[in-house]
Design a protein around this motif. Structure first.
Motif, PDB file in Angstrom:
ATOM      1  N   LYS A   1       2.784 -11.564   4.745  1.00  0.00           N
ATOM      2  CA  LYS A   1       1.409 -11.102   4.944  1.00  0.00           C
ATOM      3  C   LYS A   1       1.353  -9.944   5.928  1.00  0.00           C
ATOM      4  N   ASN A   2       2.375  -9.825   6.786  1.00  0.00           N
ATOM      5  CA  ASN A   2       2.391  -8.736   7.769  1.00  0.00           C
ATOM      6  C   ASN A   2       2.800  -7.400   7.154  1.00  0.00           C
ATOM      7  N   SER A   3       3.275  -7.436   5.915  1.00  0.00           N
ATOM      8  CA  SER A   3       3.720  -6.205   5.267  1.00  0.00           C
ATOM      9  C   SER A   3       2.559  -5.507   4.581  1.00  0.00           C
ATOM     10  N   ASP A   4       2.718  -4.221   4.398  1.00  0.00           N
ATOM     11  CA  ASP A   4       1.745  -3.427   3.648  1.00  0.00           C
ATOM     12  C   ASP A   4       1.741  -3.893   2.194  1.00  0.00           C
ATOM     13  N   SER A   5       0.592  -4.302   1.684  1.00  0.00           N
ATOM     14  CA  SER A   5       0.537  -4.865   0.328  1.00  0.00           C
ATOM     15  C   SER A   5       0.952  -3.858  -0.728  1.00  0.00           C
ATOM     16  N   SER A   6       0.625  -2.586  -0.516  1.00  0.00           N
ATOM     17  CA  SER A   6       0.977  -1.576  -1.522  1.00  0.00           C
ATOM     18  C   SER A   6       2.488  -1.376  -1.612  1.00  0.00           C
ATOM     19  N   SER A   7       3.197  -1.552  -0.482  1.00  0.00           N
ATOM     20  CA  SER A   7       4.648  -1.383  -0.515  1.00  0.00           C
ATOM     21  C   SER A   7       5.303  -2.479  -1.350  1.00  0.00           C
ATOM     22  N   LEU A   8       4.743  -3.705  -1.322  1.00  0.00           N
ATOM     23  CA  LEU A   8       5.284  -4.784  -2.143  1.00  0.00           C
ATOM     24  C   LEU A   8       5.044  -4.511  -3.629  1.00  0.00           C
TER      25      LEU A   8
END
Length: 314
Positions: A59-66
């Protein structure tokens, strides 16, 4: 965007972990292809929500990068399935020695229209071995203006001492990187020695069962040597790329039709006596630049069979 730079290292680590999880999932489905269907980009995006529940740190990651990770992974599997030559292998995990640390995401800002006739699509944050962060943008632009026709044609014979020998007897030398290579070798020796000594001290603490044993990361001298070595290598690579850009742009401006040898660089580098010289000359990069610049600016590039191209006829 500023937040991404400040927390760039954490974002890169989270993105790498996400790649591992999703790659493991796809490999499991590939091994059990009869029971489990292959997942496309959209279906993988739907799986991000349950994955974040199972692994809360995502959840701490940028959603678009995933989502970009899913897109790249899906494309690599498609290339593998559609390949009929057998040259493209099955997607695999990156090695722990893989030094390219980066993550890609979509730009969500109202400032994307600042550049004229340009639409910013994505950005990639890259952490170089030198310790510097770089931001590269993927943009959508209109077609570049074509160069004016000159009515000239030329053939190019690539070499080691001279990178390009033209059919009109003009010669362009190869890039000389000997200065940076010597400095990189010096720092390579320092790096190897310092890292070896640090490992010995770590083992010594472990064998003596010290209360607070030192870790390899606590020794910074070998890390400084590694960065110094990387800086020398980066300078040589950047100057070589700049030299090739200037040379290929000059050739495309001067000539309408360019003929070049269709050399298989990978095969030629099996010759251990010439491999280093061929790599330094960057024949492959030279040809790639000529290819896309000729396509951009309305010129023509012809690949010729290299057999007997360097022989003078009677």
């Amino acid at each position: 965007m500023v937040w991404n730079f400040v927390n760039g290292k954490n974002q890169i680590l989270l993105c790498c972990v996400a790649k591992i999880i999703i790659c493991w999932l796809m490999n499991e489905r590939y091994q059990n292809n009869k029971a489990l269907p292959f997942l496309g980009k959209c279906k993988l995006n739907y799986l991000l929500k349950p994955l974040k529940k199972e692994y809360p740190f995502l959840k701490n990651s940028d959603s678009s990068s995933l989502q970009v990770v899913n897109e790249f992974l899906t494309q690599s599997w498609k290339n593998f399935f559609q390949d009929k030559t057998g040259q493209i292998g099955k997607p695999r995990f990156h090695s722990r020695k893989y030094l390219k640390k980066s993550y890609t995401g979509y730009v969500k800002t109202s400032k994307t229209g600042v550049l004229q006739n340009t639409k910013i699509k994505r950005y990639t944050v890259l952490l170089e071995p030198t310790g510097k962060y770089y931001l590269s943008l993927q943009v959508e632009i209109s077609e570049p203006e074509k160069y004016s026709l000159t009515g000239k044609r030329v053939g190019i014979d690539v070499g080691v001492a001279d990178l390009a020998i033209l059919s009109n007897e003009l010669k362009y030398p190869s890039f000389d990187s000997s200065y940076f290579e010597k400095k990189a070798k010096v720092w390579q020796r320092k790096y190897a020695r310092r890292r070896h000594l640090a490992k010995l001290l770590v083992l010594q603490d472990r064998n003596k069962k010290v209360l607070c044993p030192r870790s390899l990361e606590s020794f910074t001298n070998w890390q400084k040597a590694q960065k110094s070595k990387a800086k020398c290598q980066a300078k040589a690579a950047n100057q070589r790329r700049d030299y090739l850009h200037k040379l290929t742009t000059h050739l495309v401006k001067q000539y309408d039709v360019i003929a070049i040898e269709d050399l298989k660089t990978k095969n030629l580098q099996k010759n251990h006596h010439l491999a280093k010289s061929i790599a330094n000359a960057s024949w492959r990069m030279f040809r790639q630049m000529l290819e896309y610049k000729c396509e951009w600016y309305g010129k023509k590039l012809i690949a010729v069979d290299p057999k007997n191209t360097s022989r003078i006829c009677s």
